[in-house]
Motif scaffolding. Structure first.
Motif, PDB file in Angstrom:
ATOM      1  N   TYR A 142      42.213  43.174  30.721  1.00 54.32           N
ATOM      2  CA  TYR A 142      41.338  42.119  30.209  1.00 54.32           C
ATOM      3  C   TYR A 142      40.119  42.054  31.109  1.00 54.32           C
ATOM      4  O   TYR A 142      40.114  42.603  32.215  1.00 54.32           O
ATOM      5  CB  TYR A 142      42.054  40.765  30.130  1.00 54.32           C
ATOM      6  CG  TYR A 142      42.666  40.281  31.414  1.00 54.32           C
ATOM      7  CD1 TYR A 142      41.927  39.572  32.352  1.00 54.32           C
ATOM      8  CD2 TYR A 142      44.010  40.542  31.699  1.00 54.32           C
ATOM      9  CE1 TYR A 142      42.488  39.133  33.535  1.00 54.32           C
ATOM     10  CE2 TYR A 142      44.590  40.100  32.884  1.00 54.32           C
ATOM     11  CZ  TYR A 142      43.826  39.398  33.793  1.00 54.32           C
ATOM     12  OH  TYR A 142      44.388  38.963  34.969  1.00 54.32           O
ATOM     13  N   ASP A 143      39.090  41.385  30.642  1.00 53.21           N
ATOM     14  CA  ASP A 143      37.833  41.284  31.382  1.00 53.21           C
ATOM     15  C   ASP A 143      37.976  40.177  32.431  1.00 53.21           C
ATOM     16  O   ASP A 143      37.951  38.993  32.097  1.00 53.21           O
ATOM     17  CB  ASP A 143      36.697  40.982  30.408  1.00 53.21           C
ATOM     18  CG  ASP A 143      35.338  40.907  31.083  1.00 53.21           C
ATOM     19  OD1 ASP A 143      35.277  40.828  32.320  1.00 53.21           O
ATOM     20  OD2 ASP A 143      34.326  40.930  30.355  1.00 53.21           O
ATOM     21  N   GLN A 144      38.108  40.561  33.685  1.00 53.29           N
ATOM     22  CA  GLN A 144      38.317  39.572  34.741  1.00 53.29           C
ATOM     23  C   GLN A 144      37.103  38.675  34.963  1.00 53.29           C
ATOM     24  O   GLN A 144      37.253  37.505  35.304  1.00 53.29           O
ATOM     25  CB  GLN A 144      38.700  40.269  36.043  1.00 53.29           C
ATOM     26  CG  GLN A 144      40.109  40.824  36.015  1.00 53.29           C
ATOM     27  CD  GLN A 144      40.558  41.245  37.396  1.00 53.29           C
ATOM     28  OE1 GLN A 144      40.024  42.183  37.961  1.00 53.29           O
ATOM     29  NE2 GLN A 144      41.542  40.555  37.941  1.00 53.29           N
ATOM     30  N   THR A 190      34.949  37.598  32.651  1.00 59.29           N
ATOM     31  CA  THR A 190      34.997  36.578  31.608  1.00 59.29           C
ATOM     32  C   THR A 190      36.054  35.533  31.941  1.00 59.29           C
ATOM     33  O   THR A 190      35.835  34.328  31.792  1.00 59.29           O
ATOM     34  CB  THR A 190      35.301  37.221  30.243  1.00 59.29           C
ATOM     35  OG1 THR A 190      34.216  38.077  29.889  1.00 59.29           O
ATOM     36  CG2 THR A 190      35.479  36.166  29.156  1.00 59.29           C
TER      37      THR A 190
END
Length: 201
Positions: free
Chosen positions: A189-191, A193
């Motif tokens: 996942y986009d850390q 964000t």
């Protein structure tokens, strides 16, 4: 026909390619570049919505996807750690977005518990896309929660809770064995964000 290079360069290229790949896996064929534009998702973390299981799954592929649904919606979200062996091998290798990986079920459980230490209402609420081919699965998910408790900073201190809610898109790729559990799992996942939604970036 779709200009393949233009699709890959465009801002919606990744989404278009994903939709084409889903069609290919569902039909059991290679990617067909058709004249019609595929239906595209918005941001699942904001809009919700899921595709059904792909068609033409083998018994094992369907079992693995159903096991993964149970893992996220019931076992992880309900913190039923004694049931993690239903989906993970004892010596599972788990890869995380920050690049570290762990070996063994006990260590994987400790990593997952960390999320609940600062966001006790953490849960996975949706699986927008679920794919399986042979011993591989790829499942997108939407995880939500609220930063209401102090977060350990890794240096002996704590970060004060901001009270902010998060809803992030993630994807998990699993490599399954014949016993129907994962030998290896990749969680992404986009850390950035995630940190922004928590009020930390």
């Amino acid at each position: 026909m779709i200009d393949r290079r233009a699709v890959l360069r465009g801002t919606t290229g990744a989404a278009a390619l994903s939709a084409l790949a889903i069609t290919a896996v569902e039909s059991g064929t290679g990617i067909a570049w058709a004249d019609t534009k595929p239906a595209l998702f918005g941001n699942p973390a904001e809009t919700g919505g899921s595709l059904p299981y792909p068609k033409h799954l083998t018994h094992e592929e369907r079992r693995n996807l159903e096991t993964f649904d149970e893992l996220d919606f019931v076992v992880f979200s309900g913190q039923k750690w004694d049931r993690l062996g239903e989906s993970h091998a004892k010596n599972v290798r788990a890869h995380w977005p920050d690049g570290h990986y762990t070996d063994g079920l006990a260590r994987h459980i400790e990593d997952m518990k960390f999320q609940f230490s600062f966001a006790p209402d953490t849960r996975v609420v949706d699986h927008p896309v679920r794919l399986a081919k042979g011993n591989l699965t790829a499942v997108t998910g939407v995880a939500t929660g609220t930063f209401t408790r102090p977060m350990a900073d890794g240096n002996g201190g704590f970060i004060r809770p901001t009270g902010k809610k998060y809803a992030i898109n993630m994807v998990t790729v699993g490599i399954w064995n014949r016993r129907g559990v994962m030998d290896e799992e990749f969680v992404m996942y986009d850390q950035l964000t995630f940190m922004r939604q928590l009020g930390l970036a």
